[in-house]
Design a protein around this motif. Structure first.
Motif, PDB file in Angstrom:
ATOM      1  N   GLY A  26       0.778  -1.026  -0.162  1.00  0.00           N
ATOM      2  CA  GLY A  26      -0.043  -0.009  -0.108  1.00  0.00           C
ATOM      3  C   GLY A  26       0.810   1.223  -0.080  1.00  0.00           C
ATOM      4  N   SER A  27       0.341   2.385   0.458  1.00  0.00           N
ATOM      5  CA  SER A  27       0.896   3.826   0.578  1.00  0.00           C
ATOM      6  C   SER A  27       1.990   3.633   1.873  1.00  0.00           C
ATOM      7  CB  SER A  27       0.056   4.705   0.691  1.00  0.00           C
ATOM      8  OG  SER A  27      -0.902   4.781   1.817  1.00  0.00           O
ATOM      9  N   ILE A  28       3.039   4.287   1.858  1.00  0.00           N
ATOM     10  CA  ILE A  28       3.640   4.560   3.108  1.00  0.00           C
ATOM     11  C   ILE A  28       3.123   5.635   4.081  1.00  0.00           C
ATOM     12  CG2 ILE A  28       5.926   5.187   3.931  1.00  0.00           C
ATOM     13  CD1 ILE A  28       7.026   4.393   1.008  1.00  0.00           C
ATOM     14  N   PRO A  29       2.928   5.222   5.243  1.00  0.00           N
ATOM     15  CA  PRO A  29       2.166   5.807   6.141  1.00  0.00           C
ATOM     16  C   PRO A  29       2.788   7.006   6.828  1.00  0.00           C
ATOM     17  CG  PRO A  29       2.360   3.904   7.262  1.00  0.00           C
ATOM     18  CD  PRO A  29       3.045   3.556   5.729  1.00  0.00           C
ATOM     19  N   GLY A  30       4.268   6.957   6.752  1.00  0.00           N
ATOM     20  CA  GLY A  30       4.988   8.160   7.395  1.00  0.00           C
ATOM     21  C   GLY A  30       6.399   8.213   6.798  1.00  0.00           C
ATOM     22  N   MET A  31       6.851   9.499   6.214  1.00  0.00           N
ATOM     23  CA  MET A  31       8.089   9.452   5.658  1.00  0.00           C
ATOM     24  C   MET A  31       8.574  10.883   5.907  1.00  0.00           C
ATOM     25  SD  MET A  31       8.904   8.034   1.659  1.00  0.00           S
ATOM     26  CE  MET A  31      10.496   7.789   1.022  1.00  0.00           C
ATOM     27  N   GLY A  32       9.989  10.930   6.235  1.00  0.00           N
ATOM     28  CA  GLY A  32      10.441  12.292   6.180  1.00  0.00           C
ATOM     29  C   GLY A  32      12.006  12.231   6.333  1.00  0.00           C
ATOM     30  N   TRP A  33      12.600  13.321   6.947  1.00  0.00           N
ATOM     31  CA  TRP A  33      14.026  13.654   6.994  1.00  0.00           C
ATOM     32  C   TRP A  33      14.505  13.686   8.345  1.00  0.00           C
ATOM     33  CZ3 TRP A  33      17.019  12.867   2.718  1.00  0.00           C
ATOM     34  CH2 TRP A  33      16.392  12.906   1.641  1.00  0.00           C
ATOM     35  N   TYR A  34      15.573  13.156   8.692  1.00  0.00           N
ATOM     36  CA  TYR A  34      16.336  13.518  10.053  1.00  0.00           C
ATOM     37  C   TYR A  34      17.687  14.049   9.591  1.00  0.00           C
ATOM     38  CZ  TYR A  34      12.515  11.086  12.679  1.00  0.00           C
ATOM     39  OH  TYR A  34      11.474  10.764  13.294  1.00  0.00           O
ATOM     40  N   ARG A  35      18.371  14.430  10.489  1.00  0.00           N
ATOM     41  CA  ARG A  35      19.607  14.830  10.215  1.00  0.00           C
ATOM     42  C   ARG A  35      20.296  14.651  11.711  1.00  0.00           C
ATOM     43  NH1 ARG A  35      19.699  21.336   9.973  1.00  0.00           N
ATOM     44  NH2 ARG A  35      19.862  21.941  12.004  1.00  0.00           N
ATOM     45  N   GLN A  36      21.823  14.309  11.482  1.00  0.00           N
ATOM     46  CA  GLN A  36      22.741  14.148  12.577  1.00  0.00           C
ATOM     47  C   GLN A  36      24.060  14.897  12.279  1.00  0.00           C
ATOM     48  OE1 GLN A  36      23.419  10.005  13.575  1.00  0.00           O
ATOM     49  NE2 GLN A  36      23.914  10.541  15.799  1.00  0.00           N
ATOM     50  N   LEU A  90       8.076   4.621   7.325  1.00  0.00           N
ATOM     51  CA  LEU A  90       7.256   3.595   8.192  1.00  0.00           C
ATOM     52  C   LEU A  90       6.677   2.886   7.111  1.00  0.00           C
ATOM     53  CD1 LEU A  90       5.647   5.533  11.012  1.00  0.00           C
ATOM     54  CD2 LEU A  90       7.138   3.613  11.337  1.00  0.00           C
ATOM     55  N   VAL A  91       7.088   1.631   7.000  1.00  0.00           N
ATOM     56  CA  VAL A  91       6.746   0.940   5.673  1.00  0.00           C
ATOM     57  C   VAL A  91       5.902  -0.572   6.219  1.00  0.00           C
ATOM     58  CG1 VAL A  91       7.475  -0.477   3.986  1.00  0.00           C
ATOM     59  CG2 VAL A  91       8.467   1.636   4.469  1.00  0.00           C
ATOM     60  N   VAL A  92       4.666  -0.719   5.635  1.00  0.00           N
ATOM     61  CA  VAL A  92       4.052  -1.978   5.754  1.00  0.00           C
ATOM     62  C   VAL A  92       4.455  -2.847   5.022  1.00  0.00           C
ATOM     63  CG1 VAL A  92       1.699  -2.799   5.899  1.00  0.00           C
ATOM     64  CG2 VAL A  92       1.912  -0.427   6.845  1.00  0.00           C
ATOM     65  N   LEU A  93       4.890  -4.167   5.375  1.00  0.00           N
ATOM     66  CA  LEU A  93       5.225  -5.126   4.534  1.00  0.00           C
ATOM     67  C   LEU A  93       4.163  -6.053   4.083  1.00  0.00           C
ATOM     68  CD1 LEU A  93       8.399  -6.063   6.474  1.00  0.00           C
ATOM     69  CD2 LEU A  93       8.112  -4.299   4.516  1.00  0.00           C
ATOM     70  N   PRO A  94       4.090  -6.589   2.846  1.00  0.00           N
ATOM     71  CA  PRO A  94       3.057  -7.702   2.556  1.00  0.00           C
ATOM     72  C   PRO A  94       2.727  -8.707   3.437  1.00  0.00           C
ATOM     73  CG  PRO A  94       4.228  -6.719   0.639  1.00  0.00           C
ATOM     74  CD  PRO A  94       4.888  -6.483   1.890  1.00  0.00           C
ATOM     75  N   GLU A  95       4.103  -9.203   3.934  1.00  0.00           N
ATOM     76  CA  GLU A  95       3.743 -10.515   4.697  1.00  0.00           C
ATOM     77  C   GLU A  95       3.445 -10.237   6.052  1.00  0.00           C
ATOM     78  OE1 GLU A  95       6.630  -9.184   3.267  1.00  0.00           O
ATOM     79  OE2 GLU A  95       8.309  -9.214   4.310  1.00  0.00           O
ATOM     80  N   ASP A  96       3.232  -8.985   6.398  1.00  0.00           N
ATOM     81  CA  ASP A  96       2.527  -8.866   7.927  1.00  0.00           C
ATOM     82  C   ASP A  96       2.073  -7.289   8.033  1.00  0.00           C
ATOM     83  OD1 ASP A  96       3.991  -8.886  11.342  1.00  0.00           O
ATOM     84  OD2 ASP A  96       1.891  -8.305  10.415  1.00  0.00           O
TER      85      ASP A  96
END
Length: 123
Positions: free
Chosen positions: A30-40, A99-105
């Motif tokens: 499906g679609s990715i529920p959350g995605m973004g950028w971090y920095r360190q 944050l990714v939902v995988l088809p197997e779970d």
């Protein structure tokens, strides 16, 4: 497996601009529920820069408001970060997160990180 591939980092003078891109690929349900950028930055903790959440909101860290613009192309599983008016304090490794939902779970969403892209701002 899921891969996040960042691009667009580099060296820029203070006041300049860079645009980062991150593409998510692989076994994604499906679609990715959350995605973004971090920095360190060296010697500092990883911190959120900007991203969208499962609730549909886009969040920005206070230190980038008015300078950075986050955008996304949902159909391409891609997010962007337009960084304007860069300062030496923005020097860091920028990481893409999803944050990714995988088809197997499909009960859970899992955290994935890109390898990071270096952004260096010279004074």
């Amino acid at each position: 497996q899921v891969q996040l591939v960042e691009s667009g980092g580099g060296l820029v003078q203070a006041g300049g601009s860079l645009r980062l891109s991150c593409v998510a690929s692989g076994s994604i349900f499906g679609s990715i529920p959350g995605m973004g950028w971090y920095r360190q930055a060296p010697g500092k903790q990883r911190e959120l820069v900007a991203g969208y959440t499962a609730e549909g909101t886009t969040n920005y860290a206070d230190f980038v408001k008015g300078r950075f613009i986050f955008s996304r192309d949902t159909a391409k599983n891609t997010v962007y970060l337009q960084m304007n008016r860069l300062t030496p304090e923005d020097t860091a490794v920028y990481y893409c997160h999803a944050l990714v939902v995988l088809p197997e779970d499909i009960r859970y969403a899992y955290d994935y990180w890109g390898q990071g892209t270096q952004v260096t701002v010279s004074s």
